[in-house]
Write an enzyme that holds these catalytic residues in place. Structure first.
Site, PDB file in Angstrom:
ATOM      1  N   ARG A  97       0.846  -1.146   0.174  1.00  0.00           N
ATOM      2  CA  ARG A  97       0.105   0.148  -0.045  1.00  0.00           C
ATOM      3  C   ARG A  97       0.962   1.242  -0.013  1.00  0.00           C
ATOM      4  NH1 ARG A  97      -2.902   3.107   4.794  1.00  0.00           N
ATOM      5  NH2 ARG A  97      -3.898   4.451   3.437  1.00  0.00           N
ATOM      6  N   HIS A 142      -2.930  10.953   0.420  1.00  0.00           N
ATOM      7  CA  HIS A 142      -2.521  10.692   2.088  1.00  0.00           C
ATOM      8  C   HIS A 142      -1.884  12.061   2.492  1.00  0.00           C
ATOM      9  CE1 HIS A 142      -1.032   7.214   4.881  1.00  0.00           C
ATOM     10  NE2 HIS A 142      -0.827   8.154   5.485  1.00  0.00           N
ATOM     11  N   GLU A 186      -7.553   8.404   5.894  1.00  0.00           N
ATOM     12  CA  GLU A 186      -7.658   9.001   7.186  1.00  0.00           C
ATOM     13  C   GLU A 186      -8.505  10.343   7.341  1.00  0.00           C
ATOM     14  OE1 GLU A 186      -4.547   8.588  10.133  1.00  0.00           O
ATOM     15  OE2 GLU A 186      -4.679   6.447   9.972  1.00  0.00           O
ATOM     16  N   ASN A 325      -7.698   1.542   9.545  1.00  0.00           N
ATOM     17  CA  ASN A 325      -6.237   1.624  10.164  1.00  0.00           C
ATOM     18  C   ASN A 325      -6.591   1.592  11.685  1.00  0.00           C
ATOM     19  OD1 ASN A 325      -5.283   2.269   7.778  1.00  0.00           O
ATOM     20  ND2 ASN A 325      -5.130   4.443   8.007  1.00  0.00           N
ATOM     21  N   TYR A 327      -5.018   1.882  15.670  1.00  0.00           N
ATOM     22  CA  TYR A 327      -3.355   2.063  16.510  1.00  0.00           C
ATOM     23  C   TYR A 327      -3.649   1.873  18.140  1.00  0.00           C
ATOM     24  CZ  TYR A 327      -0.884   3.229  12.469  1.00  0.00           C
ATOM     25  OH  TYR A 327      -0.286   3.045  11.189  1.00  0.00           O
ATOM     26  N   GLU A 393      -3.555  -0.338   7.983  1.00  0.00           N
ATOM     27  CA  GLU A 393      -2.458   0.107   8.765  1.00  0.00           C
ATOM     28  C   GLU A 393      -2.774  -0.509  10.048  1.00  0.00           C
ATOM     29  OE1 GLU A 393      -1.296   3.965   9.140  1.00  0.00           O
ATOM     30  OE2 GLU A 393      -2.072   4.366   6.925  1.00  0.00           O
TER      31      GLU A 393
HETATM   32  C1  FCB Z   1      -1.397   6.832  10.597  1.00  0.00           C
HETATM   33  C2  FCB Z   1      -1.120   7.678   9.157  1.00  0.00           C
HETATM   34  C3  FCB Z   1       0.163   6.918   8.467  1.00  0.00           C
HETATM   35  C4  FCB Z   1       1.268   7.115   9.858  1.00  0.00           C
HETATM   36  C5  FCB Z   1       0.751   6.180  10.822  1.00  0.00           C
HETATM   37  C6  FCB Z   1       1.890   6.056  12.057  1.00  0.00           C
HETATM   38  O1  FCB Z   1      -2.516   7.818  11.179  1.00  0.00           O
HETATM   39  O2  FCB Z   1      -1.901   7.113   8.217  1.00  0.00           O
HETATM   40  O3  FCB Z   1       0.806   7.875   7.807  1.00  0.00           O
HETATM   41  O4  FCB Z   1       1.633   8.374  10.331  1.00  0.00           O
HETATM   42  O5  FCB Z   1      -0.440   7.054  11.631  1.00  0.00           O
END
Ligand code: FCB
Length: 509
Positions: A97, A142, A186, A325, A327, A393
């Protein structure tokens, strides 16, 4: 009989010791890695590339980036893309990607002038990937808007719908082999951080105003591109969608107020962008909250733009999968209504975000909560009618001091195990997983201080050499076997249990 039962117990114990989650990812499940143009390409003004909003920010306000770092060279992928593809192929991955830098292809942002060399770069990259049997997953936007488009309002200007569509057409026409497209990465970060809080480029602080105009323009731009792709390119059978960032909001207590607060936060942070595309219109709770507060604040209408019926039906259903995505996780609790003397998104959401002190933390302080990804996946399934979800992600940083990045391996073991549970226990349709990131890169305002890569990059060496970390081998094995690799420590403890079991059963019984 006793021997048989004991044998079974030991075997069960040994398998438990060997793997936390022994399930196999479904056949055809895709494992890949992600990067983004601005974070890896460098060559910021080479071969006719135009200036974008990040170039402008790092050059005019260096202190906005940790250590005054710039992405002028970054990982130098503009010159080293063949090596990147080689690394990806070496890990047995199914997809890469990456994103297209709009101003590399259209230097001013407008489609009247195409930069042939910029376009060729992406054509070569796709060709190289295809030659190695790696699917390109291409993100059109992006975060790196051409600066001239920012000068006329960026993502608050309704004309952006047309400009974005024209840019997308150039890319679709010229990268015909691509099977996976994403319009935006995002939108929440683009809108909230870029136009609400002002922490990311273009750093506009218009809290509670521009951060609602921006999603309105973005979802319309997305929908136009989706329809253009389907209508004007009927022979291209690829999938077109969008990527959302979804962090989990867990109620801080089991009170009704906190449960509603967590749900409200999910709708403000995820639903604001996903609802129009997956269900039609904004989430009801977002409409209600913003219009309630806007009225009290003496606005003549809601600060949240209203869709026409026509817009709702045009935008609704413009997806072939949901790019996701993830985290981290936070706790959400309800807070009292604030007075109406000041406006702002946070006042509209009315939720306090905290963390459980017992949660493990990554070096940048993000909580590591593997069950959060499973809950978010289940929430998406239930809220949006069980769409195909492609994890675009997921990742964690290491502190940069070592290639023995056990923190990343443990992180992925936990998160992937949770993804397996989402697939098999909750029946969520997850079809792919993408690690952020292939290599350490320019982490926006964090510069080169955040190391998200499976490969380390030496940013002080003009050659920008890439060196595998321990997690690269882990991830490659995962992609090849479709199973979460078991560490030697676990294998050894399993062997001991087998041995001990055999001894006990045959010696003493
Ligand atoms: C996400 C972004 C990517 C990178 C990761 C750690 O929010 O899409 O570009 O910064 O975080």
């Amino acid at each position: 009989m006793t021997r048989f039962l004991l044998c079974c117990c030991f075997i069960a114990l040994a398998s438990f010791a060997q793997a936390e989650n022994n399930k196999t990812f479904p056949d055809g499940f895709m494992f890949g890695v992600a990067t983004a143009a601005y974070q890896v390409e460098g060559a910021w003004n080479e071969d006719g590339k135009g200036e974008n909003i990040w170039d402008r920010m790092v050059h005019t306000d260096p202190s906005s980036i940790t250590n005054n770092d710039t992405a002028d060279v970054a990982c130098d992928s503009y010159h080293k893309y063949k090596e990147d593809v080689e690394l990806i192929a070496g890990l047995n991955l199914t997809h890469y990607r990456f994103s297209v830098s709009w101003s590399r292809v259209l230097p001013t942002g407008f489609a009247n002038e195409i930069n042939a060399k910029g376009l060729l770069y992406y054509q070569n990259l796709v060709k190289e990937l295809k030659a190695r049997n790696i699917e390109p997953v291409v993100t059109l936007y992006h975060w790196d808007l051409p600066q001239p488009l920012q000068e006329i309002g960026g993502w608050t200007n309704p004309n952006m719908v047309t400009y974005f569509k024209e840019y997308a057409r150039v890319m679709i026409e010229n990268l015909v082999g691509v099977q996976y497209w994403a319009t935006f990465n995002e939108p929440k970060q683009v809108c909230r951080a870029g136009y609400g809080v002002g922490s990311l480029a273009p750093r506009i602080s218009s809290n509670g105003i521009a951060d609602y105009i921006c999603p309105y323009i973005i979802v319309k731009s997305h929908a136009e591109v989706y329809h253009m792709y389907k209508n004007d390119f009927p022979d291209l059978k690829g999938k077109m969608s969008i990527v959302f960032d979804g962090q989990w909001a867990e109620p801080a207590s089991n009170s009704t107020a906190d449960t509603e607060a967590a749900e409200r936060k999910m709708h403000f942070e995820f639903g604001l962008y996903a609802n129009p595309i997956f269900l039609g219109d904004w989430p009801q709770v977002v409409k209600d909250r913003v219009s309630f507060r806007s009225e009290k604040e003496n606005f003549t209408r809601s600060r949240l733009p209203e869709f026409t019926e026509d817009e709702i039906s045009t935008i609704n259903g413009t997806f072939d999968y949901l790019g996701f995505n993830h985290y981290y996780t936070r706790l959400a609790s309800d807070v009292e209504e604030e007075d109406f003397d000041d406006i702002g998104y946070d006042r509209d959401v009315r939720v306090l975000s905290t963390e459980d002190p017992s949660w493990e933390k990554s070096p940048n302080g993000n909580p590591i909560v593997p069950w959060g990804i499973r809950k978010t996946l289940k929430w998406i399934k239930d809220t949006y009618g069980n769409p195909e979800i492609f994890i675009t992600e997921n990742g964690v940083i290491d502190d940069g001091s070592t290639l023995e990045d056990d923190i990343r391996i443990d992180f992925y073991k936990g998160y992937l195990s949770s993804v397996l549970d989402a697939i098999y226990e909750d029946e969520v349709k997850v079809t792919g997983f993408t690690a952020w990131s292939l290599m350490d890169n320019f982490e926006w305002t964090g510069g080169y201080g955040y190391h998200f890569g499976l490969y380390q990059v030496n940013f002080t060496d003009p050659e920008r050499p890439r060196t595998p970390k321990k997690s690269a081998d882990f991830y490659g094995t995962l992609a090849r076997t479709l199973k979460i690799p078991t560490s030697w420590a676990n294998k050894i403890s399993a062997c001991w249990i087998y041995l001990l079991g055999t001894l006990v059963v045959f010696q003493f019984l």
